[in-house]
Design an enzyme around this catalytic site. Structure first.
Site: not given
Ligand code: 3EB
Length: 343
Positions: A154, A161, A213, A226, A334
């Site tokens: 991940y 990205r 983060y 979000r 999720e």
């Protein structure tokens, strides 16, 4: 019966107000649609499905936990044309572009390179077209929690990205809502929706923006918002990103999937409240959302989650349950969501 409350026909035929509609539907309902107006049909199945040439139908290798299995159907108000450029297949009309990239990771030295290639191609592609604004992205690739040279896959995905976005000025302001889930298939898949005019980013007051983060989650932070609100002339679409039991930046309730569900719903509720109070949208609470996809790590948790969630959500929302790996190994589920507001 877990999906008895689903009434896909409510959404299936676009009211004419929105440039497109999204719904969960079964094969017979899809067959009745005008093919020139189908943007795409996304199936979720653990077995490989035949893929159409032009995006009309494709499969994501995530087992459906609810039966019967529903497909996610995107239907446009106006006719579409299909195209392909490099690794990107797309369908578009004057209002929306839907694109998909599916890469064989073995073409690349690393997942980071693969992710970087997908995002660079996508960003390059949308910039040449009439659709420079991303409003929603989905990412699926296998073994999301595995590590290679002590970097989690991940994280490698996030690094690739992030570096692709480095070419975009003030990229954090352009980030759309997203989902990133570990699938059971081999391919690295990104699909996205782009528009002529930008959407509005929505962040969650209970959570630090993912793009801020701390480094311990990934040397380069996850690049997504979000939620995205997309205003059209007479409707507004509300896309909620994959949302989990994270407060601030920390995972909460590692040991208890039902408490993770509660915390996740509080996060979704906070986004709904923000959109209602700050963005003046006509939504009262989470039961007014129209679609949800619930990604569950362990199939044995499905029944508990389904019972608890269907009780909470009432009858107006269609929910599909899929087995998928969440990007942090301590997250057990999720949830992403979608709603449409008439002006
Ligand atoms: C989170 O809140 C959970 O990396 O694109 C959710 C949605 C998550 C999208 C992404 C990650 C992504 O951090 C994980």
């Amino acid at each position: 019966m877990s999906v008895a409350h689903i009434n896909p026909s409510n959404h299936l035929f676009s009211s004419g107000h929105a440039p497109f509609s999204i719904s969960f539907a079964q094969t017979e309902q899809i067959q009745a649609l005008d093919k020139e107006k189908i943007i795409t049909t996304i199936q979720f199945s653990a077995t490989e499905q035949a893929e159409s040439e032009d995006l009309e139908a494709f499969n994501i290798m995530l087992p459906s936990l609810s039966t019967p299995a529903y497909s996610e159907v995107w239907v446009a108000r106006d006719k579409l044309v299909s195209g392909q450029q490099g690794d990107i297949k797309f369908r578009k009309n004057n209002e929306i572009l839907f694109g998909k990239i599916c890469l064989d990771e073995s073409r690349f030295d690393s997942l980071e390179d693969c992710s970087n290639h997908a995002y660079s191609s996508m960003l390059n592609f949308i910039n040449q077209k009439e659709f420079p604004h991303l409003i929603r992205i989905w990412n699926f690739f296998p073994e999301i929690n595995a590590s290679v040279n002590s970097v989690e896959r991940y994280q490698s995905f996030c690094i690739g990205r992030y570096s692709a976005y480095q070419n975009v000025t003030e990229f954090e302001r352009t980030l759309p809502a997203a989902t990133a889930i570990g699938s059971h298939g081999k391919g690295f898949i990104v699909y996205f929706v782009a528009t002529t005019k930008a959407g509005v980013q929505v962040e969650n007051p209970r959570q630090i923006s993912a793009y801020h983060y701390p480094e311990k989650y990934s040397p380069k932070s996850p690049s997504f918002a979000r939620a995205t609100l997309k205003h059209w002339p007479s409707v507004t679409h509300f896309f909620i990103s994959g949302t989990a039991s994270i407060v601030g930046h920390e995972t909460l309730h590692e040991e208890n999937v039902l408490i993770q569900l509660e915390e996740t719903l509080k996060n979704i509720e906070a986004l709904v409240t923000t959109v209602r109070d700050t963005h003046q949208q006509p939504i009262h609470d989470i039961t007014n959302l129209s679609l949800m996809k619930v990604y569950i790590r362990y199939p044995e948790h499905y029944k508990m989650i389904q019972e608890s969630l269907s009780q909470r959500m009432g009858k107006n929302i269609s929910i599909v349950y899929l087995q998928g790996d969440i990007c942090r190994s301590n997250l057990l589920l999720e949830i992403e969501a979608f709603a449409e507001f008439q002006h």
